[in-house]
Design a protein around this motif. Structure first.
Motif, short mmCIF file in Angstrom:
data_model
loop_
_atom_site.label_atom_id
_atom_site.label_comp_id
_atom_site.label_asym_id
_atom_site.label_seq_id
_atom_site.Cartn_x
_atom_site.Cartn_y
_atom_site.Cartn_z
N PRO A 408 -0.75 -11.38 6.79
CA PRO A 408 -2.14 -11.74 7.07
C PRO A 408 -2.31 -12.52 8.37
O PRO A 408 -1.45 -13.32 8.76
CB PRO A 408 -2.53 -12.59 5.86
CG PRO A 408 -1.70 -12.04 4.75
CD PRO A 408 -0.38 -11.72 5.40
N TYR A 456 -5.38 -3.54 4.42
CA TYR A 456 -3.93 -3.70 4.46
C TYR A 456 -3.30 -2.32 4.47
O TYR A 456 -3.87 -1.34 3.98
CB TYR A 456 -3.44 -4.49 3.26
CG TYR A 456 -3.80 -5.96 3.30
CD1 TYR A 456 -3.38 -6.76 4.35
CD2 TYR A 456 -4.55 -6.54 2.28
CE1 TYR A 456 -3.70 -8.12 4.39
CE2 TYR A 456 -4.88 -7.89 2.30
CZ TYR A 456 -4.45 -8.67 3.37
OH TYR A 456 -4.78 -10.00 3.40
N SER A 478 -0.21 -7.95 2.55
CA SER A 478 -1.19 -8.93 2.06
C SER A 478 -0.56 -10.28 1.80
O SER A 478 -1.25 -11.29 1.69
CB SER A 478 -1.83 -8.43 0.76
OG SER A 478 -0.94 -8.62 -0.34
N LEU A 516 -8.28 -10.51 3.83
CA LEU A 516 -7.94 -10.01 5.17
C LEU A 516 -9.13 -10.13 6.11
O LEU A 516 -9.00 -10.65 7.23
CB LEU A 516 -7.48 -8.55 5.08
CG LEU A 516 -7.30 -7.82 6.41
CD1 LEU A 516 -6.28 -8.52 7.29
CD2 LEU A 516 -6.90 -6.36 6.15
#
Length: 711
Positions: A408, A456, A478, A516
């Motif tokens: 991330p 992702y 993630s 995200l």
């Protein structure tokens, strides 16, 4: 004949050696001196096998980025030696010995041993920056102190004081033996060799991808300041001082030696130089160490209540012990997740590094900057930052190096926090184009439908050859590896991302994740702030303009007004995936400031609800009422302290201080061992508070420090 250094000193406790060397009084009690924080972490233990278990039960101490570490003796038979060392064989931790270099003493006139174990009340302690042992026995006071002088070398100062009325002649010697593994090729790798100044452990070359790496230049070496002789007998050795010490009544004699673990001949030469410098001025090195640690504590403890300072010091000690200096493919020093977990000891992960840098910036901005820089050293041409990097890359035979995914996007947060505390404008200027390249990569490689909302996914990599592998890598990307929202049977599928020329540039999964895109929103705001700081007004306006529609999208599409919580959404319908249950990722819009006030209040209610997130240890990764909740299944229930920090900080951002403070206090009180001398763990059982998974975990320590500072 080597120059003699065994000069008589006035008797004084080892802890006052700095004052003696500097001709100054002892340091006053200040609230941030290392003397005030003994044994914040239990470092006692003796290994029985060369290879530690996956979760090493013996916590250790290292400093300055060293690749070897020590503990305190647990048994009287080991007094006079420091446990270990634990050394990292490029990527994996191994015990070299129970206590490789144990000091023993004997009366030179009658050969009677000085039994350190005869002291009924030995003082054996770990303070920030040093390990120490002190014994009063047979008319002598014997004190040992171990510190680090560099990222390759530790040094020990031993002081022997004659408390009697007659002159004593004492003969020191040192000894130890190897702990050998039970099977080749590792079993045959180490071998002892006597040297002119002590003893060395040489290694044969072993390239065992999943357990041990060594080369013929790897070496552990003990060097003594004074003239010694060494005899080696198989796996054991004895080093003796050439002449006994003559110690007058009330007088003290000092012995100094170094212990270096090196990978290359260049490392070894640097270690020799460090040893010479230590031998010439041990007091100066001790003073430098003490001053540095006092500075660490003064900075780190700012804002920490007096009754919470010990766990804060434990957090600092955890982070510094997990610091590894440059070695192998790691061009710059960084902080590993945990020296105590076999898979985490020798590598650096990107989002771990971002979070760790934020906390470390509070007490050592230079180390924090290095922690960020080391990941950008390996930035790909397309802008991507790798998931994790190790001593060995794939071409070296390394199996842990991972380019299948990134992590991330918290890098801009880390860079800004490092700059805010370190004020290094040139570093900020160097990092800005790297940050923007990484940020832009998300929209070229992870925005399948081109709507400015990312997913992702995974890279084009041999390891991502199947849909199952891509989904695995996307979940890794993630950071929440096995969270229920990434279950294949929940409907997760793979999408191909192609550029304008039809070339495959990566993969996405078919959901747009709320965490995200909240992170990316925050990144745009932070990039705008950095751009303004550097005088790039046009860039700043662009980043701000791009941030606004992301926030609007999250508020409109990723929030479920019926349930009052944030979720990932389906990439096609933009519908919140409420059927997958609530996860702690739904609190990230509060931390980043995306939520409106009403949404934040609804999320607050969920976080404060005992049936959801206000468990015994608050903030489980999956809500307690989620059908997939499992309190011990990694990202399906356990409390991860980084996410707890994000939730607490998010509540405070919207003015919900009462709930934030109460939940934070409950977490610190109920997480097992948090307020005692037990290690800070990777995660915790939300129902019982039990410690789970890797001990001495760096990003948990980072979150603890930030929580204790009230940030």
């Amino acid at each position: 004949m080597r120059r003699r250094h065994l000069l008589p000193l006035l008797a004084a406790p080892l802890g006052t050696m700095i004052a003696t060397a500097a001709n100054a009084s002892e340091p006053a009690i200040t609230g941030h001196h290392p003397d005030e924080y003994p044994d914040v972490l239990d470092l006692r233990g003796t290994p029985t096998e060369a290879r530690p278990p996956s979760d090493n039960p013996i916590s250790v101490f290292a400093d300055l980025g060293a690749w070897h570490a020590y503990a305190l003796p647990a048994a009287p038979t080991e007094y006079g030696g420091f446990t270990g060392p634990l050394y990292i064989a490029e990527e994996y931790p191994w015990w070299l010995s129970k206590a490789f270099n144990r000091l023993t003493l004997a009366d030179a006139d009658n050969a009677r041993p000085v039994e350190l174990a005869a002291d009924p009340a030995p003082r054996i302690h770990a303070h920030p920056g040093r390990l120490s042992q002190s014994f009063t026995v047979d008319g002598l006071r014997v004190e040992l102190e171990l510190r680090f002088a560099s990222d390759r070398t530790a040094f020990v100062r031993a002081r022997i004081t004659n408390r009697g009325r007659e002159t004593r002649r004492i003969r020191p010697s040192w000894g130890g033996s190897l702990l050998r593994h039970t099977a080749d090729p590792v079993q045959s790798a180490p071998r002892l060799a006597g040297t002119a100044s002590g003893v060395a452990v040489e290694f044969a070359e072993v390239r065992s991808t999943w357990s041990f790496f060594s080369t013929e230049t790897m070496r552990f070496e003990v060097r003594h300041r004074d003239q010694v002789t060494t005899a080696v007998d198989g796996d054991a050795y004895t080093t003796s001082l050439s002449e006994p010490l003559r110690i007058g009544p009330g007088r003290t004699r000092e012995l100094v030696w170094t212990e270096s673990f090196t990978f290359t001949t260049a490392d070894r030469e640097r270690a020799r130089k460090t040893s010479r410098e230590v031998f010439d001025a041990p007091g100066r090195h001790t003073e430098n160490s003490e001053k540095r640690w006092s500075t660490y504590l003064r900075r780190a403890l700012h804002g920490v209540p007096a009754d919470r300072r010990r766990p804060a010091v434990k957090a600092v000690q955890t982070l510094v012990t997990n610091w590894r200096g440059p070695a192998g493919r790691l061009k710059t020093g960084g902080i590993t997740p945990s020296i105590s977990y076999v898979w985490f000891a020798g590598g650096l992960w990107s989002w771990d590094s971002w979070k760790q840098a934020v906390a470390v910036a509070r007490f050592d901005p230079e180390l924090a900057a290095s922690t960020v820089t080391t990941m950008f050293d390996h930035q790909r041409d397309d802008g991507m930052i790798l998931d994790c990097v190790f001593y060995n890359d794939i071409s070296d035979g390394g199996g842990n190096w991972n380019e299948r995914n990134t992590k991330p996007p918290l890098a801009a947060w880390a860079v800004w926090e490092v700059y805010r505390h370190g004020h290094d404008r040139r570093w900020l200027s160097r990092m800005y184009p790297k940050l923007t390249a990484y940020h832009d990569w998300w929209y070229t490689a992870r925005d399948h439908d081109g709507d400015g909302i990312a997913e992702y996914g995974a890279t084009v990599d041999p390891g991502n050859a199947t849909d199952e592998a891509v989904i695995e890598a996307a979940a890794w990307e993630s950071g929440m590896d096995n969270a229920p929202r990434f279950d294949v049977d929940a409907g997760v599928t793979v999408l191909r991302n192609e550029n304008a020329d039809g070339e495959l540039v990566g993969y996405s999964i078919n959901q747009e994740s709320v965490d995200l895109n909240s992170y990316l929103y925050a990144e745009k705001r932070l990039l705008a702030r950095i751009a303004r700081e550097l005088g790039h007004g046009k860039d700043a306006r662009r980043h701000e303009n791009e941030a606004a529609p992301i926030a609007a999208h999250i508020r409109e599409h990723m929030y479920d007004p019926a349930g009052g919580f944030f979720y990932d959404t389906d990439i096609v319908t933009k519908r919140p995936l409420t059927e997958r249950g609530r996860g702690i990722e739904g609190a990230i819009p509060l931390w980043t400031g995306v939520a409106d006030d009403g949404q934040a209040a609804a999320v607050r209610d969920a976080l404060a609800d005992p049936a959801q997130f206000a468990t015994t240890v608050p903030f489980p990764t999956t809500s307690r009422d989620n059908p997939d909740f499992d309190p011990e299944a990694y990202w399906r229930g356990p409390v991860w302290l980084d996410q707890a920090y994000f939730a607490v900080a998010g509540l405070k951002r919207y003015g919900h201080h009462v709930e934030a403070d109460a939940l934070s206090a409950r977490l610190l009180a109920n997480a097992d061992g948090m307020l005692t001398d037990q290690p800070i763990h990777e995660n915790y059982n939300p129902l019982t508070g039990a410690r789970l998974n890797a001990p001495n975990f760096s990003w948990s320590a980072s979150a603890v420090l930030l929580l204790l500072r009230g940030e």
